[in-house]
Scaffold this active site. Sequence first.
Site, PDB file in Angstrom:
ATOM      1  N   CYS A  42       5.461 -10.809   2.170  1.00 17.58           N
ATOM      2  CA  CYS A  42       4.290 -11.318   2.353  1.00 17.58           C
ATOM      3  C   CYS A  42       4.101 -11.224   3.596  1.00 17.58           C
ATOM      4  O   CYS A  42       3.247 -10.581   4.815  1.00 17.58           O
ATOM      5  CB  CYS A  42       3.663 -12.246   1.372  1.00 17.58           C
ATOM      6  SG  CYS A  42       2.425 -13.020   1.953  1.00 17.58           S
ATOM      7  N   CYS A  47       1.861  -8.503   3.548  1.00 18.53           N
ATOM      8  CA  CYS A  47       0.384  -9.344   3.685  1.00 18.53           C
ATOM      9  C   CYS A  47       0.071  -9.630   4.929  1.00 18.53           C
ATOM     10  O   CYS A  47      -1.211  -8.852   5.383  1.00 18.53           O
ATOM     11  CB  CYS A  47       0.202 -10.331   2.731  1.00 18.53           C
ATOM     12  SG  CYS A  47       0.704 -10.276   0.792  1.00 18.53           S
ATOM     13  N   LYS A  50       0.082  -6.486   7.520  1.00 16.05           N
ATOM     14  CA  LYS A  50      -0.898  -5.716   6.923  1.00 16.05           C
ATOM     15  C   LYS A  50      -2.364  -6.293   7.206  1.00 16.05           C
ATOM     16  O   LYS A  50      -3.217  -5.409   8.041  1.00 16.05           O
ATOM     17  CB  LYS A  50      -0.560  -5.686   5.508  1.00 16.05           C
ATOM     18  CG  LYS A  50      -1.632  -4.399   5.452  1.00 16.05           C
ATOM     19  CD  LYS A  50      -2.486  -4.725   4.299  1.00 16.05           C
ATOM     20  CE  LYS A  50      -2.878  -6.271   3.646  1.00 16.05           C
ATOM     21  NZ  LYS A  50      -2.139  -6.070   2.209  1.00 16.05           N
ATOM     22  N   TYR A 178      -1.779   1.227  -3.188  1.00 10.81           N
ATOM     23  CA  TYR A 178      -2.497  -0.331  -1.729  1.00 10.81           C
ATOM     24  C   TYR A 178      -2.146   0.265  -0.870  1.00 10.81           C
ATOM     25  O   TYR A 178      -2.728  -0.019   0.146  1.00 10.81           O
ATOM     26  CB  TYR A 178      -1.965  -1.537  -2.754  1.00 10.81           C
ATOM     27  CG  TYR A 178      -1.500  -2.553  -3.365  1.00 10.81           C
ATOM     28  CD1 TYR A 178      -2.603  -3.218  -3.567  1.00 10.81           C
ATOM     29  CD2 TYR A 178      -2.069  -2.322  -5.424  1.00 10.81           C
ATOM     30  CE1 TYR A 178      -3.423  -4.353  -4.277  1.00 10.81           C
ATOM     31  CE2 TYR A 178      -2.396  -3.001  -6.247  1.00 10.81           C
ATOM     32  CZ  TYR A 178      -2.608  -3.781  -5.969  1.00 10.81           C
ATOM     33  OH  TYR A 178      -3.397  -4.896  -7.196  1.00 10.81           O
ATOM     34  N   GLU A 182      -4.641   0.791   2.350  1.00  4.76           N
ATOM     35  CA  GLU A 182      -4.782   0.335   3.124  1.00  4.76           C
ATOM     36  C   GLU A 182      -4.860   0.731   4.378  1.00  4.76           C
ATOM     37  O   GLU A 182      -5.142   0.361   5.195  1.00  4.76           O
ATOM     38  CB  GLU A 182      -3.936  -1.423   3.417  1.00  4.76           C
ATOM     39  CG  GLU A 182      -4.351  -1.952   1.690  1.00  4.76           C
ATOM     40  CD  GLU A 182      -3.412  -3.276   1.341  1.00  4.76           C
ATOM     41  OE1 GLU A 182      -3.828  -4.387   0.791  1.00  4.76           O
ATOM     42  OE2 GLU A 182      -2.732  -3.197   2.225  1.00  4.76           O
ATOM     43  N   HIS A 435     -29.982 -14.848  -1.243  1.00  6.40           N
ATOM     44  CA  HIS A 435     -30.840 -13.573  -0.807  1.00  6.40           C
ATOM     45  C   HIS A 435     -30.715 -14.217   0.750  1.00  6.40           C
ATOM     46  O   HIS A 435     -30.514 -14.705   1.424  1.00  6.40           O
ATOM     47  CB  HIS A 435     -31.927 -13.955  -1.057  1.00  6.40           C
ATOM     48  CG  HIS A 435     -33.159 -12.331  -0.675  1.00  6.40           C
ATOM     49  ND1 HIS A 435     -32.337 -10.855  -1.479  1.00  6.40           N
ATOM     50  CD2 HIS A 435     -33.548 -12.596  -0.032  1.00  6.40           C
ATOM     51  CE1 HIS A 435     -33.681 -10.716  -0.844  1.00  6.40           C
ATOM     52  NE2 HIS A 435     -33.933 -10.781  -0.047  1.00  6.40           N
ATOM     53  N   GLU A 440     -26.065 -10.487  -3.832  1.00  5.89           N
ATOM     54  CA  GLU A 440     -26.593 -10.779  -5.006  1.00  5.89           C
ATOM     55  C   GLU A 440     -26.996  -9.647  -6.262  1.00  5.89           C
ATOM     56  O   GLU A 440     -27.760 -10.036  -7.059  1.00  5.89           O
ATOM     57  CB  GLU A 440     -27.979 -11.196  -4.157  1.00  5.89           C
ATOM     58  CG  GLU A 440     -28.302 -10.327  -3.769  1.00  5.89           C
ATOM     59  CD  GLU A 440     -30.166 -10.227  -3.377  1.00  5.89           C
ATOM     60  OE1 GLU A 440     -30.728 -11.066  -3.376  1.00  5.89           O
ATOM     61  OE2 GLU A 440     -29.992 -10.328  -1.900  1.00  5.89           O
TER      62      GLU A 440
HETATM   63  P1  NDP Z   1       1.849   0.862  -5.728  1.00  2.00           P
HETATM   64  O1  NDP Z   1       2.301   1.169  -6.897  1.00  2.00           O
HETATM   65  O2  NDP Z   1       1.032   0.341  -5.855  1.00  2.00           O
HETATM   66  O3  NDP Z   1       1.774   2.309  -5.118  1.00  2.00           O
HETATM   67  C1  NDP Z   1       2.299   3.899  -5.569  1.00  2.00           C
HETATM   68  C2  NDP Z   1       2.168   4.932  -4.919  1.00  2.00           C
HETATM   69  O4  NDP Z   1       3.260   6.235  -4.793  1.00  2.00           O
HETATM   70  C3  NDP Z   1       1.077   5.744  -6.330  1.00  2.00           C
HETATM   71  O5  NDP Z   1       0.338   6.232  -5.988  1.00  2.00           O
HETATM   72  C4  NDP Z   1       2.344   7.029  -6.643  1.00  2.00           C
HETATM   73  O6  NDP Z   1       1.753   7.961  -6.983  1.00  2.00           O
HETATM   74  C5  NDP Z   1       3.361   7.299  -5.919  1.00  2.00           C
HETATM   75  N1  NDP Z   1       4.608   7.986  -5.761  1.00  2.00           N
HETATM   76  C6  NDP Z   1       5.256   7.386  -6.547  1.00  2.00           C
HETATM   77  N2  NDP Z   1       6.390   7.622  -6.495  1.00  2.00           N
HETATM   78  C7  NDP Z   1       6.230   9.041  -5.522  1.00  2.00           C
HETATM   79  C8  NDP Z   1       6.914  10.059  -5.752  1.00  2.00           C
HETATM   80  N3  NDP Z   1       8.450  10.426  -6.177  1.00  2.00           N
HETATM   81  N4  NDP Z   1       6.375  10.597  -4.803  1.00  2.00           N
HETATM   82  C9  NDP Z   1       5.276  10.832  -4.523  1.00  2.00           C
HETATM   83  N5  NDP Z   1       4.152   9.446  -4.723  1.00  2.00           N
HETATM   84  C10 NDP Z   1       4.959   8.936  -5.271  1.00  2.00           C
HETATM   85  O7  NDP Z   1       2.879   0.345  -4.645  1.00  2.00           O
HETATM   86  P2  NDP Z   1       2.533   0.193  -2.629  1.00  2.00           P
HETATM   87  O8  NDP Z   1       4.070   0.603  -2.883  1.00  2.00           O
HETATM   88  O9  NDP Z   1       1.511   0.811  -2.469  1.00  2.00           O
HETATM   89  O10 NDP Z   1       2.416  -1.238  -2.890  1.00  2.00           O
HETATM   90  C11 NDP Z   1       3.779  -1.988  -4.363  1.00  2.00           C
HETATM   91  C12 NDP Z   1       2.794  -2.822  -4.550  1.00  2.00           C
HETATM   92  O11 NDP Z   1       2.998  -3.921  -4.211  1.00  2.00           O
HETATM   93  C13 NDP Z   1       1.745  -3.165  -5.323  1.00  2.00           C
HETATM   94  O12 NDP Z   1       1.737  -2.340  -6.678  1.00  2.00           O
HETATM   95  C14 NDP Z   1       0.822  -4.359  -4.816  1.00  2.00           C
HETATM   96  O13 NDP Z   1       1.526  -4.906  -5.972  1.00  2.00           O
HETATM   97  C15 NDP Z   1       1.612  -4.761  -3.792  1.00  2.00           C
HETATM   98  N6  NDP Z   1       0.510  -4.749  -2.793  1.00  2.00           N
HETATM   99  C16 NDP Z   1      -0.035  -5.727  -2.130  1.00  2.00           C
HETATM  100  C17 NDP Z   1      -1.233  -5.818  -1.803  1.00  2.00           C
HETATM  101  C18 NDP Z   1      -2.542  -6.119  -2.033  1.00  2.00           C
HETATM  102  O14 NDP Z   1      -2.284  -7.264  -2.371  1.00  2.00           O
HETATM  103  N7  NDP Z   1      -3.723  -6.035  -1.561  1.00  2.00           N
HETATM  104  C19 NDP Z   1      -1.493  -4.641  -1.060  1.00  2.00           C
HETATM  105  C20 NDP Z   1       0.240  -4.090  -0.629  1.00  2.00           C
HETATM  106  C21 NDP Z   1       0.627  -4.224  -1.337  1.00  2.00           C
HETATM  107  P3  NDP Z   1       1.592   7.630  -9.064  1.00  2.00           P
HETATM  108  O15 NDP Z   1       0.054   7.104  -9.035  1.00  2.00           O
HETATM  109  O16 NDP Z   1       0.961   9.048  -9.366  1.00  2.00           O
HETATM  110  O17 NDP Z   1       2.586   7.068  -9.892  1.00  2.00           O
END
Ligand code: NDP
Length: 453
Positions: A42, A47, A50, A178, A182, A435, A440
């Site tokens: 984080c 976080c 980022k 995510y 982002e 407002h 709102e």
């Molecule tokens: P996510 O699980 O959110 O997303 C992973 C993405 O990668 C999905 O779109 C998935 O596709 C894709 N993917 C997975 N495997 C493959 C592959 N072999 N080839 C191609 N694409 C693939 O993970 P993130 O890495 O974005 O983030 C990890 C975690 O960190 C999040 O789940 C969240 O909990 C946390 N986080 C929170 C934030 C916040 O609160 N603002 C900010 C950043 C991270 P598919 O959907 O098809 O499985």
Amino acid sequence: MTFDFDLFVIGGGSGGVRAARLTAAGGAKAALAEEFRMGGTCVIRGCVPKKLMVFASQYSGAAVEAASYGWDISIGDFNWVSFQARLKAELSRLEAIYTKNAGNAGVEIFHQRATVKDAHTVVLADGTEVTAKHILIATGGTPFVPQNVSGIEHAITSNEIFDIPELPKRILIVGGGYIASEFACIFNGLGAETSQYYRGAQILRGFDDEARGHIAEVIKEQGIHLHTGTDVESIAKQDDGLHVTSTDGNTKVFDVVLYATGRTPKVDGLGLEAVGVAQGRSGEVVVDDYSQTNIPSIYAVGDVTNRIQLTPVAIREAVAFHETVFKGNPMKPDHANVPSAIFTQPEYGAVGLSEEQAREEGPVEVYSAAFRPMQNAFIEKNERVMFKLIVCVNTRKVLGCHIIAPHAGEMIQFAGVAVKMGATKEDFDATVAVHPTMAEEIVLMKEPVRVHN
Ligand code: NDP
């Protein structure tokens, strides 16, 4: 049996530090080992950096809009090197605070790797063996990168993105979650030609479909080249950049390829198998409702347990662990109705169920409004915001709230309180609007746009 410590925590991230600090402050003997930098994902490579990059990336758009509001402003190029120096200094400052606070509370910190030897023994990288009545695994997660892509070694992850030496002119971001969404907005805002490849039909799988569509539409309008149904087949490094061939048959050239394809629990070489700690399919440490593993003296909190990968959740788990184990007050961390925000631009804040999830549970009314807020309408900017409530027909409770708007992360924090309290649609209706604001709308939506019986 006597032990060197009452608690030994492995991992100095949000969950681990909180557990160690509370334990030491409560008078028990606590130690913590961290092999990298105090603060964890984080603070050091998640976080916090980022969000600072989100702030940096928003000024380009703000400057353009300011001109339409009458300001005589010109904005030059983004100076990555000067921003990066400031970012690194800030992270070091925060790391020092984390270390100091834990130390002040009485936590003994070992700045080295630790592995588990048995139910009560931890081995440090320098060979020292330390015993503890309880061991807490809080090692977090690590980026997952698919290894079946030729040339994948040329890609980087969110671990490296903050350290790249210069702002890429052309960046490809792979993934639709995510982190990918982002960073697509961040690099687009910083002025890089930004492409995002996502293998599925729509980004942000698991979130509300209408919201996913709204975000995808907005970011495409902003200039992000979002290609859904597209994955990387190969990456080849050539003199002019990284040649990426995708499943749609195209080859394009990028300076940086960022993989954001999920995160897996960080358990490699921790010694869990030898001790017999049960693990799940992704390697996650399996825990019960109290964060206890099948080995009674070993607990785990945070991303390593793969429950909900969010800092505030890890902190809640750490607090509940501390209450349970050290204060004789058994406490389960509450994983229901956790609000979260995706820091796309605009942000997406969500709490509770998506429309699709809610429909599975029973009849629901859907209230949804998408509109150009005043600030955009004034400058003829088409970008719309979205406010959405999903209401249970039988109980009238708001089951889900979804907001896509500037500062939606801030708004959903408060909407989260209402949803967590079990507020009904009529409670929202009874609240007087503030407002003129965008928010709102959340108390002004009178008629459902859809009813699912
Ligand atoms: P996510 O699980 O959110 O997303 C992973 C993405 O990668 C999905 O779109 C998935 O596709 C894709 N993917 C997975 N495997 C493959 C592959 N072999 N080839 C191609 N694409 C693939 O993970 P993130 O890495 O974005 O983030 C990890 C975690 O960190 C999040 O789940 C969240 O909990 C946390 N986080 C929170 C934030 C916040 O609160 N603002 C900010 C950043 C991270 P598919 O959907 O098809 O499985």
